[in-house]
Scaffold this active site. Structure first.
Site, PDB file in Angstrom:
ATOM      1  N   LYS A  53      91.286  12.457 -21.296  1.00  0.00           N
ATOM      2  CA  LYS A  53      92.686  12.435 -21.006  1.00  0.00           C
ATOM      3  C   LYS A  53      92.907  11.290 -19.929  1.00  0.00           C
ATOM      4  CE  LYS A  53      93.679  17.018 -22.815  1.00  0.00           C
ATOM      5  NZ  LYS A  53      94.181  18.294 -22.443  1.00  0.00           N
ATOM      6  N   HIS A 112      90.216  16.851 -24.166  1.00  0.00           N
ATOM      7  CA  HIS A 112      90.525  17.399 -25.523  1.00  0.00           C
ATOM      8  C   HIS A 112      89.316  17.687 -26.553  1.00  0.00           C
ATOM      9  CE1 HIS A 112      92.456  18.632 -29.304  1.00  0.00           C
ATOM     10  NE2 HIS A 112      91.508  17.833 -29.680  1.00  0.00           N
ATOM     11  N   TYR A 170      99.360  16.774 -31.343  1.00  0.00           N
ATOM     12  CA  TYR A 170      99.363  18.244 -30.677  1.00  0.00           C
ATOM     13  C   TYR A 170     100.621  18.825 -31.547  1.00  0.00           C
ATOM     14  CZ  TYR A 170      96.634  17.835 -26.485  1.00  0.00           C
ATOM     15  OH  TYR A 170      95.540  17.973 -25.703  1.00  0.00           O
ATOM     16  N   GLU A 184      92.255  15.347 -37.099  1.00  0.00           N
ATOM     17  CA  GLU A 184      92.358  14.701 -35.675  1.00  0.00           C
ATOM     18  C   GLU A 184      91.460  13.506 -35.736  1.00  0.00           C
ATOM     19  OE1 GLU A 184      91.168  17.287 -32.801  1.00  0.00           O
ATOM     20  OE2 GLU A 184      92.707  18.543 -33.065  1.00  0.00           O
ATOM     21  N   ASN A 240      93.341  19.222 -17.546  1.00  0.00           N
ATOM     22  CA  ASN A 240      92.162  19.692 -17.526  1.00  0.00           C
ATOM     23  C   ASN A 240      91.076  18.531 -18.297  1.00  0.00           C
ATOM     24  OD1 ASN A 240      93.211  19.367 -20.080  1.00  0.00           O
ATOM     25  ND2 ASN A 240      93.135  21.610 -20.597  1.00  0.00           N
TER      26      ASN A 240
HETATM   27  O1  CDP Z   1      92.802  21.862 -25.199  1.00  0.00           O
HETATM   28  P1  CDP Z   1      92.760  23.246 -25.681  1.00  0.00           P
HETATM   29  O2  CDP Z   1      92.351  23.238 -27.139  1.00  0.00           O
HETATM   30  O3  CDP Z   1      91.565  23.900 -24.762  1.00  0.00           O
HETATM   31  O4  CDP Z   1      94.006  23.858 -25.326  1.00  0.00           O
HETATM   32  P2  CDP Z   1      95.191  24.123 -26.423  1.00  0.00           P
HETATM   33  O5  CDP Z   1      95.932  25.466 -26.141  1.00  0.00           O
HETATM   34  O6  CDP Z   1      95.340  23.712 -27.571  1.00  0.00           O
HETATM   35  O7  CDP Z   1      96.493  23.197 -25.522  1.00  0.00           O
HETATM   36  C1  CDP Z   1      96.520  21.797 -25.594  1.00  0.00           C
HETATM   37  C2  CDP Z   1      96.699  21.304 -24.199  1.00  0.00           C
HETATM   38  O8  CDP Z   1      97.996  21.639 -23.777  1.00  0.00           O
HETATM   39  C3  CDP Z   1      95.867  21.891 -23.057  1.00  0.00           C
HETATM   40  O9  CDP Z   1      94.601  21.184 -23.072  1.00  0.00           O
HETATM   41  C4  CDP Z   1      96.654  21.451 -21.871  1.00  0.00           C
HETATM   42  O10 CDP Z   1      96.283  20.040 -21.443  1.00  0.00           O
HETATM   43  C5  CDP Z   1      97.932  21.719 -22.228  1.00  0.00           C
HETATM   44  N1  CDP Z   1      98.458  23.070 -21.975  1.00  0.00           N
HETATM   45  C6  CDP Z   1      99.037  23.056 -20.793  1.00  0.00           C
HETATM   46  O11 CDP Z   1      99.551  22.170 -20.189  1.00  0.00           O
HETATM   47  N2  CDP Z   1      99.701  24.285 -20.671  1.00  0.00           N
HETATM   48  C7  CDP Z   1      99.443  25.528 -21.209  1.00  0.00           C
HETATM   49  N3  CDP Z   1      99.810  26.748 -20.884  1.00  0.00           N
HETATM   50  C8  CDP Z   1      98.653  25.528 -22.320  1.00  0.00           C
HETATM   51  C9  CDP Z   1      98.082  24.210 -22.754  1.00  0.00           C
HETATM   52 MG    MG Z   2      93.634  23.024 -28.754  1.00  0.00          MG
END
Ligand code: CDP
Ligand code: MG
Length: 137
Positions: free
Chosen positions: A9, A115, A49, A126, A112
């Site tokens: 990212k 992805h 997303y 994806e 974070n």
């Molecule tokens: O990236 P990952 O698959 O671990 O998490 P996700 O639950 O699929 O969420 C996608 C992305 O959305 C996360 O990596 C964060 O960058 C963002 N996110 C966030 O900003 N705040 C949250 N409460 C949950 C997700």
């Molecule tokens: Mg995810």
């Protein structure tokens, strides 16, 4: 053999972590079979997303992913999907184990750094989105 998607990212690119993250992927024994540095179109990120479209953080995460260049990487190897997820660490860096990318380099969920695809079906979807031209293997 599986192929999965990693995105570095904008925060990761800004902090010069392209090499460190790629180094870890390669050191693990996984193969980079697709690699590009791009300014992602907003529509591509929204599609990426799509499962989160109704979530409160959707707009913020899409804005974040379009705030600067990102790296899209296709990574191949045995159990690559699960191996890469584990290497990146928990979504919230505070829950991410030290030794993971998020556990070593991130502090907040909104920055974070990476992805990675959650399962093989998501990986296929994806990879089609980010590498419509295909990968090298
Ligand atoms: O990236 P990952 O698959 O671990 O998490 P996700 O639950 O699929 O969420 C996608 C992305 O959305 C996360 O990596 C964060 O960058 C963002 N996110 C966030 O900003 N705040 C949250 N409460 C949950 C997700
Ligand atoms: Mg995810």
């Amino acid at each position: 053999m599986e192929t999965t998607l990693v995105l570095i990212k904008p925060g990761g690119v800004n902090r010069n972590l392209i090499g460190e993250i790629t180094r870890r992927v390669e050191a693990r024994g996984l193969k980079v079979v697709g690699l590009k540095l791009i300014n992602a179109p907003r529509e591509t990120v929204e599609e990426h997303y799509a499962e989160h479209r109704e979530r409160p953080f959707f707009n913020d995460v899409v804005t974040y992913l379009t705030s600067g260049p990102i790296v899209a990487m296709a990574v191949q190897g045995t159990n690559a999907v699960k191996a890469i997820r584990a290497m990146m660490g928990a979504t919230n860096p505070l829950d991410a184990t030290p030794g993971t990318v998020r556990g070593d380099f991130a502090l907040t969920i909104d920055d974070n750094l990476t992805h990675s695809s959650s399962d093989p079906d998501a990986a296929a979807r994806e990879l089609g989105l980010w590498f419509p031209e295909g990968t090298v293997a």
